[in-house]
Write a protein that holds these residues in place. Structure first.
Motif, PDB file in Angstrom:
ATOM      1  N   UNK A   1       0.833  -1.205   0.000  1.00 31.76           N
ATOM      2  CA  UNK A   1       0.000   0.000   0.000  1.00 31.76           C
ATOM      3  C   UNK A   1       0.869   1.256   0.000  1.00 31.76           C
ATOM      4  N   UNK A   2       1.976   1.213   0.720  1.00 28.99           N
ATOM      5  CA  UNK A   2       2.890   2.347   0.761  1.00 28.99           C
ATOM      6  C   UNK A   2       3.523   2.590  -0.612  1.00 28.99           C
ATOM      7  N   UNK A   3       3.950   1.520  -1.262  1.00 29.54           N
ATOM      8  CA  UNK A   3       4.529   1.639  -2.605  1.00 29.54           C
ATOM      9  C   UNK A   3       3.476   2.162  -3.579  1.00 29.54           C
TER      10      UNK A   3
ATOM     11  N   UNK B   1       3.831   5.585  -5.689  1.00 27.77           N
ATOM     12  CA  UNK B   1       3.705   5.594  -7.146  1.00 27.77           C
ATOM     13  C   UNK B   1       2.596   6.532  -7.606  1.00 27.77           C
ATOM     14  N   UNK B   2       1.516   6.608  -6.839  1.00 31.72           N
ATOM     15  CA  UNK B   2       0.414   7.507  -7.178  1.00 31.72           C
ATOM     16  C   UNK B   2       0.872   8.967  -7.114  1.00 31.72           C
ATOM     17  N   UNK B   3       1.638   9.301  -6.087  1.00 28.23           N
ATOM     18  CA  UNK B   3       2.170  10.662  -5.957  1.00 28.23           C
ATOM     19  C   UNK B   3       3.098  10.977  -7.117  1.00 28.23           C
ATOM     20  N   UNK B   4       3.974  10.043  -7.464  1.00 30.14           N
ATOM     21  CA  UNK B   4       4.896  10.238  -8.583  1.00 30.14           C
ATOM     22  C   UNK B   4       4.115  10.402  -9.881  1.00 30.14           C
TER      23      UNK B   4
ATOM     24  N   UNK C   1       2.516  -1.324 -12.708  1.00 29.19           N
ATOM     25  CA  UNK C   1       3.071  -1.765 -11.414  1.00 29.19           C
ATOM     26  C   UNK C   1       2.006  -1.664 -10.329  1.00 29.19           C
ATOM     27  N   UNK C   2       1.220  -0.611 -10.341  1.00 27.73           N
ATOM     28  CA  UNK C   2       0.141  -0.469  -9.359  1.00 27.73           C
ATOM     29  C   UNK C   2      -0.886  -1.588  -9.513  1.00 27.73           C
ATOM     30  N   UNK C   3      -1.211  -1.938 -10.752  1.00 27.87           N
ATOM     31  CA  UNK C   3      -2.166  -3.015 -10.982  1.00 27.87           C
ATOM     32  C   UNK C   3      -1.638  -4.336 -10.456  1.00 27.87           C
ATOM     33  N   UNK C   4      -0.342  -4.567 -10.616  1.00 22.29           N
ATOM     34  CA  UNK C   4       0.268  -5.797 -10.087  1.00 22.29           C
ATOM     35  C   UNK C   4       0.230  -5.791  -8.555  1.00 22.29           C
ATOM     36  N   UNK C   5       0.483  -4.632  -7.962  1.00 19.49           N
ATOM     37  CA  UNK C   5       0.471  -4.538  -6.500  1.00 19.49           C
ATOM     38  C   UNK C   5      -0.920  -4.807  -5.933  1.00 19.49           C
ATOM     39  N   UNK C   6      -1.923  -4.305  -6.603  1.00 20.68           N
ATOM     40  CA  UNK C   6      -3.295  -4.492  -6.134  1.00 20.68           C
ATOM     41  C   UNK C   6      -3.706  -5.952  -6.288  1.00 20.68           C
ATOM     42  N   UNK C   7      -3.219  -6.577  -7.317  1.00 22.89           N
ATOM     43  CA  UNK C   7      -3.516  -8.008  -7.489  1.00 22.89           C
ATOM     44  C   UNK C   7      -4.470  -8.168  -8.596  1.00 22.89           C
TER      45      UNK C   7
END
Length: 85
Positions: A5-7, A11-14, A79-85
């Motif tokens: 969630x932190x990553x 990434x969202x901020x970036x 990358x965000x999509x992979x993190x979310x699952x």
């Protein structure tokens, strides 16, 4: 908040900072004045995003068109999509 969630949040901020830089780069087209690189907001956006965009820019230039922000924005979303699952 776990690590994923932190990553994701980082990434969202970036992502938004890069989008801000892209939109800011269009200002000279509409105002017919060069961008003021002495402005603290302009300097902040360039200082934060340039280290991320510069390595991509080496192979993402098509003529004078810089595709590095598009590539980075898409990569961040993947990358965000992979993190979310």
């Amino acid at each position: 908040m776990d690590g994923a969630e932190l990553v994701f949040l980082l990434l969202e901020i970036i992502w938004w900072l890069i989008l801000g830089r892209v939109l800011m780069s269009w200002i000279p087209m509409f105002t017919q004045r060069p961008l003021d690189y002495g402005n603290p907001i302009v300097r902040f956006l360039f200082n934060i995003t340039e280290p991320l965009l510069a390595p991509i820019r080496r192979f993402a230039l098509v003529g004078t068109f810089d595709l590095s922000p598009i590539i980075l924005l898409i990569t961040i979303r993947v990358v965000q999509a992979v993190l979310v699952g």
